[in-house]
Structures are given as C-alpha cells and as structure tokens.
Scaffold this motif. Structure first.
Motif, PDB file in Angstrom:
ATOM      1  N   PRO A 279     -14.605  27.907  35.388  1.00 10.60           N
ATOM      2  CA  PRO A 279     -14.115  26.860  36.292  1.00 10.60           C
ATOM      3  C   PRO A 279     -12.619  26.570  36.165  1.00 10.60           C
ATOM      4  O   PRO A 279     -11.983  26.163  37.123  1.00 10.60           O
ATOM      5  CB  PRO A 279     -14.945  25.632  35.903  1.00 10.60           C
ATOM      6  CG  PRO A 279     -16.215  26.200  35.368  1.00 10.60           C
ATOM      7  CD  PRO A 279     -15.800  27.463  34.655  1.00 10.60           C
ATOM      8  N   ASP A 280     -12.035  26.790  34.977  1.00  4.16           N
ATOM      9  CA  ASP A 280     -10.601  26.538  34.811  1.00  4.16           C
ATOM     10  C   ASP A 280      -9.745  27.752  35.166  1.00  4.16           C
ATOM     11  O   ASP A 280      -8.526  27.706  35.052  1.00  4.16           O
ATOM     12  CB  ASP A 280     -10.290  26.062  33.393  1.00  4.16           C
ATOM     13  CG  ASP A 280     -10.561  27.115  32.328  1.00  4.16           C
ATOM     14  OD1 ASP A 280     -10.996  28.238  32.657  1.00  4.16           O
ATOM     15  OD2 ASP A 280     -10.335  26.812  31.142  1.00  4.16           O
TER      16      ASP A 280
ATOM     17  N   ARG B  35     -18.302  31.925  38.607  1.00  6.11           N
ATOM     18  CA  ARG B  35     -17.440  31.889  39.788  1.00  6.11           C
ATOM     19  C   ARG B  35     -16.987  33.317  40.012  1.00  6.11           C
ATOM     20  O   ARG B  35     -16.694  34.046  39.065  1.00  6.11           O
ATOM     21  CB  ARG B  35     -16.268  30.955  39.566  1.00  6.11           C
ATOM     22  CG  ARG B  35     -16.733  29.510  39.442  1.00  6.11           C
ATOM     23  CD  ARG B  35     -15.587  28.586  39.166  1.00  6.11           C
ATOM     24  NE  ARG B  35     -16.102  27.271  38.919  1.00  6.11           N
ATOM     25  CZ  ARG B  35     -15.828  26.213  39.660  1.00  6.11           C
ATOM     26  NH1 ARG B  35     -15.029  26.328  40.686  1.00  6.11           N
ATOM     27  NH2 ARG B  35     -16.348  25.044  39.370  1.00  6.11           N
ATOM     28  N   ILE B  36     -16.951  33.719  41.253  1.00  5.37           N
ATOM     29  CA  ILE B  36     -16.709  35.123  41.594  1.00  5.37           C
ATOM     30  C   ILE B  36     -15.493  35.237  42.512  1.00  5.37           C
ATOM     31  O   ILE B  36     -15.368  34.481  43.470  1.00  5.37           O
ATOM     32  CB  ILE B  36     -17.923  35.734  42.329  1.00  5.37           C
ATOM     33  CG1 ILE B  36     -19.228  35.496  41.560  1.00  5.37           C
ATOM     34  CG2 ILE B  36     -17.703  37.195  42.646  1.00  5.37           C
ATOM     35  CD1 ILE B  36     -19.376  36.285  40.308  1.00  5.37           C
ATOM     36  N   LEU B  37     -14.633  36.206  42.230  1.00  6.07           N
ATOM     37  CA  LEU B  37     -13.559  36.588  43.139  1.00  6.07           C
ATOM     38  C   LEU B  37     -13.809  38.034  43.516  1.00  6.07           C
ATOM     39  O   LEU B  37     -13.964  38.897  42.660  1.00  6.07           O
ATOM     40  CB  LEU B  37     -12.188  36.469  42.458  1.00  6.07           C
ATOM     41  CG  LEU B  37     -10.993  36.988  43.265  1.00  6.07           C
ATOM     42  CD1 LEU B  37     -10.820  36.176  44.544  1.00  6.07           C
ATOM     43  CD2 LEU B  37      -9.732  36.947  42.421  1.00  6.07           C
TER      44      LEU B  37
ATOM     45  N   ASP C 282      -6.712  31.280  40.196  1.00  6.51           N
ATOM     46  CA  ASP C 282      -6.468  29.900  40.605  1.00  6.51           C
ATOM     47  C   ASP C 282      -7.777  29.389  41.207  1.00  6.51           C
ATOM     48  O   ASP C 282      -8.220  29.878  42.251  1.00  6.51           O
ATOM     49  CB  ASP C 282      -5.340  29.860  41.637  1.00  6.51           C
ATOM     50  CG  ASP C 282      -5.005  28.453  42.094  1.00  6.51           C
ATOM     51  OD1 ASP C 282      -5.899  27.577  42.072  1.00  6.51           O
ATOM     52  OD2 ASP C 282      -3.848  28.236  42.478  1.00  6.51           O
ATOM     53  N   PRO C 283      -8.439  28.428  40.559  1.00 11.88           N
ATOM     54  CA  PRO C 283      -9.759  27.995  41.040  1.00 11.88           C
ATOM     55  C   PRO C 283      -9.713  27.286  42.390  1.00 11.88           C
ATOM     56  O   PRO C 283     -10.703  27.276  43.108  1.00 11.88           O
ATOM     57  CB  PRO C 283     -10.267  27.062  39.944  1.00 11.88           C
ATOM     58  CG  PRO C 283      -9.131  26.764  39.061  1.00 11.88           C
ATOM     59  CD  PRO C 283      -8.064  27.775  39.311  1.00 11.88           C
TER      60      PRO C 283
ATOM     61  N   ARG D 244      -3.583  35.142  39.848  1.00 13.80           N
ATOM     62  CA  ARG D 244      -2.199  34.699  39.645  1.00 13.80           C
ATOM     63  C   ARG D 244      -1.703  35.102  38.251  1.00 13.80           C
ATOM     64  O   ARG D 244      -2.503  35.285  37.347  1.00 13.80           O
ATOM     65  CB  ARG D 244      -2.097  33.184  39.755  1.00 13.80           C
ATOM     66  CG  ARG D 244      -2.600  32.656  41.072  1.00 13.80           C
ATOM     67  CD  ARG D 244      -1.470  32.070  41.848  1.00 13.80           C
ATOM     68  NE  ARG D 244      -1.941  31.547  43.105  1.00 13.80           N
ATOM     69  CZ  ARG D 244      -1.513  31.980  44.268  1.00 13.80           C
ATOM     70  NH1 ARG D 244      -0.615  32.916  44.346  1.00 13.80           N
ATOM     71  NH2 ARG D 244      -1.970  31.449  45.383  1.00 13.80           N
ATOM     72  N   GLU D 245      -0.399  35.160  38.142  1.00  8.13           N
ATOM     73  CA  GLU D 245       0.228  35.350  36.835  1.00  8.13           C
ATOM     74  C   GLU D 245       0.196  34.010  36.104  1.00  8.13           C
ATOM     75  O   GLU D 245       0.485  32.971  36.700  1.00  8.13           O
ATOM     76  CB  GLU D 245       1.679  35.805  36.997  1.00  8.13           C
ATOM     77  CG  GLU D 245       1.825  37.180  37.598  1.00  8.13           C
ATOM     78  CD  GLU D 245       1.419  38.291  36.655  1.00  8.13           C
ATOM     79  OE1 GLU D 245       1.664  38.190  35.436  1.00  8.13           O
ATOM     80  OE2 GLU D 245       0.844  39.281  37.144  1.00  8.13           O
ATOM     81  N   ARG D 246      -0.155  34.045  34.816  1.00  4.91           N
ATOM     82  CA  ARG D 246      -0.077  32.827  34.021  1.00  4.91           C
ATOM     83  C   ARG D 246       1.393  32.503  33.776  1.00  4.91           C
ATOM     84  O   ARG D 246       2.180  33.393  33.469  1.00  4.91           O
ATOM     85  CB  ARG D 246      -0.806  33.008  32.695  1.00  4.91           C
ATOM     86  CG  ARG D 246      -2.311  33.098  32.862  1.00  4.91           C
ATOM     87  CD  ARG D 246      -3.030  33.368  31.563  1.00  4.91           C
ATOM     88  NE  ARG D 246      -2.788  32.302  30.597  1.00  4.91           N
ATOM     89  CZ  ARG D 246      -3.116  32.394  29.313  1.00  4.91           C
ATOM     90  NH1 ARG D 246      -3.688  33.490  28.850  1.00  4.91           N
ATOM     91  NH2 ARG D 246      -2.866  31.393  28.493  1.00  4.91           N
ATOM     92  N   PRO D 247       1.792  31.246  33.924  1.00  2.00           N
ATOM     93  CA  PRO D 247       3.200  30.910  33.714  1.00  2.00           C
ATOM     94  C   PRO D 247       3.598  31.028  32.245  1.00  2.00           C
ATOM     95  O   PRO D 247       2.758  30.911  31.348  1.00  2.00           O
ATOM     96  CB  PRO D 247       3.296  29.460  34.196  1.00  2.00           C
ATOM     97  CG  PRO D 247       1.903  28.929  34.155  1.00  2.00           C
ATOM     98  CD  PRO D 247       0.982  30.106  34.325  1.00  2.00           C
TER      99      PRO D 247
END
Length: 160
Positions: free
Chosen positions: A22-23, A46-48, A71-72, A78-81
């Motif tokens: 979820p996060d 959760r599926i992408l 990104d939920p 996304r790239e982690r900052p």
C-alpha cells in the motif's frame, strides 16, 4: 529511465505485473496472465500492469526496489527521491562532548549507526527530522538514514 513505466495493451497475455504494498514498496515481479494477476489482487496485493518488459520471457524486467517504487495514488513506477538528510561535519573528537548533527531527515526516520570492525549496530528512531550524536569511542562510524519513500542516505563520521 523514464519517470513512469509504460503499460502494455490491455488484452496482451501473458504479461509482467508488479506486486506492491500500500505504501508503494515493490514486493515482487509476477509473470502470468491478467486473470492470474486478478487472483493475486483478490488476495490483497496491489498490482501494476501488465507492464512492457523484455521480449524474452526468461528475462526479467529491470526493477530495483532500492531506487524505484510504485506511486500508490497514480499506480505508476517512479524513481525514489534522494535522501534529503545533511550532515554538519564528518570528523569529531571522541570525547563524548563534540557532536555531529544530521538534519533534514525524513519524518519519521530510522538511523542505523555502525562502527567499523564491529558486527553490531545501533538503530535509532528519529521522529522529528534531526539527530545529534556523540561518542567517546574512537573509530569510523557509518550512518544509514532510512525513511520511506526516500533512498537510503549514507554518511561516514570519524571520531578521534
């Protein structure tokens, strides 16, 4: 790398699916049909996907959970900052009085402090974005700053 991973056409099977928490933490890469992925979603994942991947079914999609997340809110990869933390000095006296300050930490954060040559580390919960640290033991210390979704930050301090 682009900011978001392209989705494949809706009817294509089998496909690659990213299973995530979820996060947004990437938990697994799943190769299968859309129907099989729907079963995973029914189990709480959760599926992408399906996501575009290599033509060779034996090849894996280049995913690195250390630097990427889903990104939920938008369901995009996304790239982690980069870790926003800063350190005010990298050398201190090992006198228990001179301090080093890590500031701009993610809130909340976990800082792992390890002294070179030892097989143990101290884990410090930092709820407010700043850590002030001192030591009376000479050595080289590695600070690993963790806070989701930022990448881990690494700092080294020498105490003499």
């Amino acid at each position: 790398m682009s900011d978001a991973l392209a989705l494949t056409p809706a009817g294509s099977t089998p496909g690659l699916f990213i299973l995530f928490a979820p996060d947004g933490r990437i938990e697994a890469l799943y190769r299968g049909t859309a129907a099989e992925a729907a079963l995973q979603a029914a189990r709480g994942w959760r599926i992408l996907g399906p996501v575009a991947g290599p033509a060779d079914p034996a090849a894996d999609l280049a995913l690195d959970p250390a630097v990427q997340y889903v990104d939920p809110e938008t369901a995009t990869l996304r790239e982690r900052p980069a870790c926003p933390a800063e350190i005010d000095r990298t050398k201190i006296a090992a006198d228990g009085a001179e301090v080093v300050t890590l500031s701009g930490l993610p809130v909340p954060a976990t800082v792992i402090v390890a002294r070179d040559g030892l097989n143990r580390a101290r884990v410090i919960a930092v709820p407010d974005g700043e850590l002030v640290w001192d030591t009376d033991l000479p050595g080289t210390y590695t600070f690993t700053v963790q806070g989701w979704p930022w990448r881990d930050g690494l700092f080294t301090v020498t105490a003499r």
